[in-house]
Design a protein around this motif. Structure first.
Motif, short mmCIF file in Angstrom:
data_model
loop_
_atom_site.label_atom_id
_atom_site.label_comp_id
_atom_site.label_asym_id
_atom_site.label_seq_id
_atom_site.Cartn_x
_atom_site.Cartn_y
_atom_site.Cartn_z
N ALA A 15 0.81 -1.22 0.00
CA ALA A 15 0.00 0.00 0.00
C ALA A 15 0.85 1.27 0.00
CB ALA A 15 -0.94 0.00 1.21
N ARG A 16 2.18 1.12 -0.08
CA ARG A 16 3.12 2.26 -0.06
C ARG A 16 3.05 3.05 1.24
NH1 ARG A 16 2.89 6.21 -4.72
NH2 ARG A 16 0.63 6.07 -4.40
N LEU A 17 2.71 2.37 2.33
CA LEU A 17 2.76 2.97 3.66
C LEU A 17 4.06 2.53 4.32
CD1 LEU A 17 -0.95 2.39 4.77
CD2 LEU A 17 0.14 4.60 4.34
N ALA A 43 8.51 12.12 9.16
CA ALA A 43 7.82 12.82 8.07
C ALA A 43 8.83 13.34 7.05
CB ALA A 43 6.98 13.96 8.63
N TRP A 44 9.93 13.89 7.55
CA TRP A 44 10.99 14.39 6.65
C TRP A 44 11.57 13.25 5.83
CZ3 TRP A 44 16.13 12.79 6.96
CH2 TRP A 44 16.99 13.39 6.04
N PHE A 45 11.86 12.13 6.48
CA PHE A 45 12.46 11.00 5.77
C PHE A 45 11.50 10.45 4.72
CE2 PHE A 45 13.18 6.48 5.16
CZ PHE A 45 14.54 6.43 4.90
N LEU A 46 10.25 10.26 5.09
CA LEU A 46 9.28 9.69 4.15
C LEU A 46 9.05 10.61 2.96
CD1 LEU A 46 6.75 8.31 6.78
CD2 LEU A 46 8.19 6.93 5.26
N HIS A 98 3.22 12.99 6.11
CA HIS A 98 2.99 13.58 7.43
C HIS A 98 2.07 12.70 8.28
CE1 HIS A 98 4.25 17.10 4.97
NE2 HIS A 98 4.94 17.36 6.07
N ALA A 99 0.99 12.19 7.69
CA ALA A 99 0.10 11.31 8.43
C ALA A 99 0.82 10.03 8.82
CB ALA A 99 -1.14 10.99 7.60
N ASP A 108 -5.30 5.11 16.96
CA ASP A 108 -6.21 4.23 16.22
C ASP A 108 -7.33 5.01 15.54
OD1 ASP A 108 -4.68 2.09 16.96
OD2 ASP A 108 -5.96 1.49 18.63
N ILE A 109 -7.85 6.05 16.20
CA ILE A 109 -8.89 6.88 15.58
C ILE A 109 -8.36 7.50 14.28
CG2 ILE A 109 -10.20 9.03 15.80
CD1 ILE A 109 -10.55 8.35 18.77
N LEU A 110 -7.13 8.02 14.34
CA LEU A 110 -6.54 8.65 13.16
C LEU A 110 -6.17 7.62 12.09
CD1 LEU A 110 -4.29 11.31 14.93
CD2 LEU A 110 -6.50 11.66 13.83
N TYR A 111 -5.79 6.43 12.52
CA TYR A 111 -5.48 5.39 11.56
C TYR A 111 -6.71 4.97 10.76
CZ TYR A 111 -0.60 3.95 12.17
OH TYR A 111 0.79 3.88 12.14
N VAL A 112 -7.87 5.00 11.35
CA VAL A 112 -9.10 4.66 10.62
C VAL A 112 -9.22 5.53 9.38
CG1 VAL A 112 -11.63 4.65 10.68
CG2 VAL A 112 -10.34 3.77 12.64
N ALA A 113 -9.04 6.84 9.57
CA ALA A 113 -9.15 7.77 8.44
C ALA A 113 -8.06 7.50 7.40
CB ALA A 113 -9.05 9.21 8.94
N LEU A 114 -6.83 7.21 7.85
CA LEU A 114 -5.74 6.97 6.92
C LEU A 114 -5.99 5.72 6.08
CD1 LEU A 114 -2.92 7.59 5.81
CD2 LEU A 114 -1.96 6.29 7.73
N TYR A 115 -6.46 4.65 6.71
CA TYR A 115 -6.66 3.40 5.97
C TYR A 115 -7.86 3.48 5.03
CZ TYR A 115 -3.08 1.46 9.01
OH TYR A 115 -1.89 1.23 9.67
N VAL A 116 -8.86 4.25 5.39
CA VAL A 116 -9.95 4.50 4.46
C VAL A 116 -9.42 5.22 3.23
CG1 VAL A 116 -12.08 5.83 4.07
CG2 VAL A 116 -11.81 4.48 6.17
N HIS A 117 -8.57 6.21 3.45
CA HIS A 117 -7.96 6.97 2.35
C HIS A 117 -7.13 6.06 1.44
CE1 HIS A 117 -5.75 10.07 0.18
NE2 HIS A 117 -4.62 9.52 0.58
N LYS A 118 -6.45 5.06 2.03
CA LYS A 118 -5.59 4.17 1.25
C LYS A 118 -6.35 2.97 0.69
CE LYS A 118 -1.85 4.67 0.70
NZ LYS A 118 -1.12 5.46 -0.32
#
Length: 210
Positions: free
Chosen positions: A55-57, A113-116, A126-127, A157-167
């Motif tokens: 997933a390029r994460l 974030a800088w490295f990625l 950033h996320a 985990d709350i923030l990860y929900v949004a990230l995984y929906v996006h991906k």
């Protein structure tokens, strides 16, 4: 293991499904303070590392390698981690420890974030960096059975929900929504254990405690 399939209307893969099941087992065993959680964590980290790579994460992928290492250490800590080499008890951070945890999270976020952004083709540096750093903090606190690990996991985990929906990792998004609930249960169960409650507390009982 990468072929697409549909489960309850969600697009997934067999590997993501296996990782899902293993991860649920990890959190459930953590709530119960069962040291076998660390074995499941090692296996689930390995399988999810492959899922996140596809997933390029990349931050999350690298995080799984760290989790495997920390899990070995955490397993030892839970079994023989205090000064008397008895099973590690649940404790809370001192104020200094809380500030160090927050500072570590922020510094880790900046570096990751800088490295990625600079060295990978991820579209969410950033996320990915923020949540990877937070997960590292949560895992270290979990390894030392610090109550605050559940606070960190609830936020992450709350923030990860949004990230995984996006991906498009919908099954994993559902998993992390479950993790939010399980982290809240873990917080109550560990607080009760720290206050000297009977060790046989069921998770269902924990949900109704004040």
């Amino acid at each position: 293991m990468n072929e697409s399939l549909t489960l309850f209307g969600l697009s997934t893969t067999p590997l993501e499904l296996i990782s899902f099941a293993l991860s649920v087992a990890v959190v459930w065993l953590n709530i119960r303070q069962n040291h076998w959680a660390w074995l499941f964590a090692i296996v689930s980290s390995a399988t999810y590392g492959v899922v996140f790579y596809r997933a390029r994460l990349y931050g999350d992928m690298a995080l799984q390698l760290v989790f495997i290492t920390v899990s070995v250490w955490g397993w030892y800590q839970w079994l023989r981690g205090d000064d008397s080499h008895d099973q590690l008890p649940v404790t809370v951070l001192a104020n200094k420890g809380r500030w160090l945890a927050i500072a570590g999270w922020l510094v880790g976020f900046g570096v990751l974030a800088w490295f990625l952004k600079s060295f990978t083709d991820t579209d969410v540096p950033h996320a990915d960096g923020f949540l990877t750093a937070g997960s590292l903090v949560g895992q270290l606190l979990l390894s030392r059975k610090k109550l605050e690990n559940w606070h960190v996991w609830i936020v992450v985990d709350i923030l990860y929900v949004a990230l995984y929906v996006h991906k498009g990792l919908m099954l994993t998004a559902v998993l992390y929504a479950m993790f939010v609930v399980m982290a809240a249960i873990g917080l109550v169960a560990w607080r009760r254990a720290m206050q000297g409650a009977p060790e046989g507390l069921a998770a269902g009982d924990a949900m109704v405690l004040k």
